[in-house]
Motif scaffolding. Structure first.
Motif, PDB file in Angstrom:
ATOM      1  N   ASP A  37      -6.141  -5.250   8.011  1.00 34.24           N
ATOM      2  CA  ASP A  37      -4.698  -5.081   7.678  1.00 34.24           C
ATOM      3  C   ASP A  37      -4.161  -3.846   8.269  1.00 34.24           C
ATOM      4  O   ASP A  37      -3.893  -3.035   7.892  1.00 34.24           O
ATOM      5  CB  ASP A  37      -4.438  -4.952   5.936  1.00 34.24           C
ATOM      6  CG  ASP A  37      -3.170  -5.194   5.717  1.00 34.24           C
ATOM      7  OD1 ASP A  37      -2.176  -5.656   6.479  1.00 34.24           O
ATOM      8  OD2 ASP A  37      -3.117  -4.888   4.600  1.00 34.24           O
ATOM      9  N   GLU A  75       0.809  -1.198   0.103  1.00 33.73           N
ATOM     10  CA  GLU A  75      -0.110   0.006  -0.140  1.00 33.73           C
ATOM     11  C   GLU A  75       0.794   1.338  -0.090  1.00 33.73           C
ATOM     12  O   GLU A  75       0.560   2.232  -0.629  1.00 33.73           O
ATOM     13  CB  GLU A  75      -0.934   0.019   1.088  1.00 33.73           C
ATOM     14  CG  GLU A  75      -2.002   1.274   1.277  1.00 33.73           C
ATOM     15  CD  GLU A  75      -2.890   1.011   2.113  1.00 33.73           C
ATOM     16  OE1 GLU A  75      -3.746   2.077   2.304  1.00 33.73           O
ATOM     17  OE2 GLU A  75      -3.303  -0.027   2.828  1.00 33.73           O
ATOM     18  N   ASN A 131      -9.519  -2.748   0.299  1.00 33.76           N
ATOM     19  CA  ASN A 131      -8.898  -3.895   0.669  1.00 33.76           C
ATOM     20  C   ASN A 131     -10.046  -5.104  -0.095  1.00 33.76           C
ATOM     21  O   ASN A 131     -10.949  -5.070   0.843  1.00 33.76           O
ATOM     22  CB  ASN A 131      -8.568  -4.134   2.036  1.00 33.76           C
ATOM     23  CG  ASN A 131      -7.937  -5.307   2.326  1.00 33.76           C
ATOM     24  OD1 ASN A 131      -8.063  -6.419   1.779  1.00 33.76           O
ATOM     25  ND2 ASN A 131      -6.951  -5.224   3.256  1.00 33.76           N
ATOM     26  N   SER A 189      -8.527   3.673  -1.901  1.00 37.71           N
ATOM     27  CA  SER A 189      -7.924   2.255  -1.515  1.00 37.71           C
ATOM     28  C   SER A 189      -8.872   1.463  -1.034  1.00 37.71           C
ATOM     29  O   SER A 189      -9.827   1.647  -0.206  1.00 37.71           O
ATOM     30  CB  SER A 189      -6.640   2.527  -0.400  1.00 37.71           C
ATOM     31  OG  SER A 189      -6.027   1.443  -0.209  1.00 37.71           O
ATOM     32  N   SER A 245      -6.063   0.058   7.187  1.00 37.77           N
ATOM     33  CA  SER A 245      -7.025  -0.415   6.275  1.00 37.77           C
ATOM     34  C   SER A 245      -7.758  -1.788   6.786  1.00 37.77           C
ATOM     35  O   SER A 245      -7.073  -2.487   7.621  1.00 37.77           O
ATOM     36  CB  SER A 245      -6.374  -0.640   4.968  1.00 37.77           C
ATOM     37  OG  SER A 245      -5.302  -1.619   5.164  1.00 37.77           O
ATOM     38  N   ASP A 284      -6.217  -3.492  -3.394  1.00 34.57           N
ATOM     39  CA  ASP A 284      -5.249  -4.352  -2.480  1.00 34.57           C
ATOM     40  C   ASP A 284      -5.947  -5.730  -2.508  1.00 34.57           C
ATOM     41  O   ASP A 284      -6.997  -5.746  -2.396  1.00 34.57           O
ATOM     42  CB  ASP A 284      -4.937  -3.743  -1.134  1.00 34.57           C
ATOM     43  CG  ASP A 284      -3.885  -4.302  -0.541  1.00 34.57           C
ATOM     44  OD1 ASP A 284      -3.068  -5.353  -1.195  1.00 34.57           O
ATOM     45  OD2 ASP A 284      -3.451  -3.871   0.684  1.00 34.57           O
ATOM     46  N   GLU A 285      -5.038  -6.794  -2.652  1.00 35.08           N
ATOM     47  CA  GLU A 285      -5.526  -8.164  -2.341  1.00 35.08           C
ATOM     48  C   GLU A 285      -6.644  -8.379  -3.746  1.00 35.08           C
ATOM     49  O   GLU A 285      -7.543  -8.943  -3.376  1.00 35.08           O
ATOM     50  CB  GLU A 285      -6.088  -8.568  -0.994  1.00 35.08           C
ATOM     51  CG  GLU A 285      -5.235  -8.322   0.019  1.00 35.08           C
ATOM     52  CD  GLU A 285      -3.823  -8.989  -0.099  1.00 35.08           C
ATOM     53  OE1 GLU A 285      -3.853  -9.992  -0.779  1.00 35.08           O
ATOM     54  OE2 GLU A 285      -3.032  -8.670   0.686  1.00 35.08           O
TER      55      GLU A 285
END
Length: 472
Positions: A466, A188, A209, A207, A463, A253-254
């Protein structure tokens, strides 16, 4: 009413008079041909006395000549009327009327508000909504800002220098970037730095996740939905995260955790640069730069049928591979000192034995594990410096540690000790709540604003699901 009017004209006039707003029509000679009772009373007469009179005689400041001449409407203008003087302004629409050939044949004047109290109340509501919108925009801007740059990446090892160079090279490019790396390597943070160095830095940084969003809610969260799209949907609908990233950067992300059905829609958005909310029929254009990250093997997922190959090649134009911490041992000590300063222990240092143990350890959890290790060490530290014996057993398990010869000592800096305790407590609470700031704040009995301030103070990432220090 004029006696010569037939029944249809009387009906038409009755309809106009039923309106609570003023309606007037004049021809190209500015003669009033139609008017309702509301408008007539504002001009100081009734329908019978106003019809057939020149509008400039009734209102010398009328803009009918301007509108009829240039053929352009004037909407939402403020005007005064002779009967009321300058003490009260009316909201008026002036609309040119055209025949079948497009020629202007006159003008309709439409006064929206005839009650001063009504207009004042509307102005009050508009002012209130404008202030709320300004507040929400500030909140969104703060929430959707990138906070880290290349300078936030700690370390001068060859692997990390190569990462910094790729960030600088890729930042100005518009193509998608795929960031690969194990958990805790700083994916990130790398995405933040790419956005800050790009020509979209002034735009939002959104952002998401993907692993933290339930599969059944994923499409609604990413693409948004129209009012009444499904049961339990907000009556006003919802803007999706992709739309919020318009003119900026979208960081997924992911990405390996995106459901297959959502992968299809995401691919379509990337190809067409348009998004359609759930339950909506019309699309919206979107303009964003895509950055994705994962710690999974996407090619293996493709072979197992869990990730679309066409989406993989769409997001994999540019790639940055982040090195694990064990591949950059010379960065461990600078990173450790930086983390200590973040958690309120800027003067803390290490014994040679502690440094030897940290550099010998493999760090499977990378920087995130290093952060947690140092929180643990500051809470167990008994000497003036952090010793190997203060580190968790998982770090020291395979290393022979000599006996400590100096007598145990207490911390001399109470503030640093308390800060370390607080950082560890916040980290544990966030992890317990899967990174959900709202739930964590509620559990701790503090406001979200206070919690955000403390997370920023200690450099703790928040986040969803995480939580870790934000530095590589």
């Amino acid at each position: 009413m004029p006696e010569e009017w037939n029944s249809s004209e009387l009906l038409y006039q009755s309809v106009l008079d039923a309106l609570p707003e003023g309606i007037l029509y004049c021809d190209t000679n500015y003669i009033v041909r139609k008017v309702n009772q509301c408008y007539a009373s504002l001009l100081g007469g009734d329908v019978k006395t106003i019809l057939g009179r020149p509008l400039p005689d009734l209102n010398p400041l009328t803009r009918a000549p301007v509108v009829i001449k240039n053929g352009r409407p004037e909407m939402g203008d403020l005007c005064t009327l002779p009967l009321f003087g300058d003490n009260y302004k009316f909201v008026v629409n002036r609309i040119p009327v055209r025949d079948s050939d497009g020629a202007v044949t006159g003008m309709v004047s439409h006064i929206l508000f005839t009650d001063p109290a009504e207009l004042r109340e509307l102005n009050r509501k508009i002012d209130f909504l404008a202030k709320k919108l300004k507040h929400y925009n500030r909140s969104l801007k703060s929430e959707h800002n990138a906070h880290y740059d290349i300078e936030s990446i700690i370390g001068d090892s060859a692997p990390i220098q190569a990462v910094k160079k790729l960030i600088q090279n890729y930042a100005a490019d518009a193509h998608p970037v795929l960031i690969l790396g194990r958990t805790g390597t700083g994916k990130e943070l790398t995405a933040h730095a790419l956005h800050v160095r790009s020509n979209r830095a002034a735009g939002p940084f959104v952002s998401i996740n993907c692993a933290a969003i339930p599969k059944e809610l994923f499409e609604a969260e990413l693409f948004g939905y129209a009012p009444g799209a499904f049961s339990d949907a907000r009556k006003e609908g919802k803007i999706g995260q992709i739309e919020l990233a318009n003119t900026g950067t979208l960081f997924l992300d992911e990405i390996g955790d995106i459901p297959l059905h959502a992968q299809v829609k995401l691919l379509r958005v990337l190809e067409e640069k348009r998004i359609t909310r759930l339950g909506d029929v019309s699309g919206r254009e979107v303009d964003f730069r895509l950055i994705t990250a994962t710690n999974r093997d996407l090619q293996d997922m493709i072979s197992q049928g869990n990730f679309r190959e066409d989406l993989y090649y769409r997001i994999n134009t540019l790639t940055i591979r982040l090195p694990p911490l064990r591949a950059r041992t010379e960065d461990i000590l600078p990173l450790a000192r930086h983390i200590l300063s973040k958690i309120g222990c800027p003067t803390a240092n290490f014994t040679d034995e502690a440094v030897r143990v940290m550099e010998a350890y493999a760090w499977p959890g990378n920087v995130r594990q290093l952060f947690n290790t140092l929180v643990h060490a500051t809470l167990h530290q008994s000497g003036e410096r952090i010793d190997a014996r203060d580190l968790p057993h998982e770090v020291t398990g395979g290393v022979q540690i000599p006996e400590r010869h100096s007598p145990p000592q207490r911390h001399h800096d109470l503030a640093a000790w308390l800060s370390a305790q607080e950082a560890g407590f916040l980290t544990a609470a966030l992890q317990e709540n899967q990174g959900n700031v709202t739930l964590t704040a509620r559990q701790l009995g503090i406001s979200r604003v206070t919690l955000y301030a403390k997370l920023k103070k200690y450099g703790i990432r928040h986040s969803a699901a995480d939580t870790a220090v934000t530095d590589l």
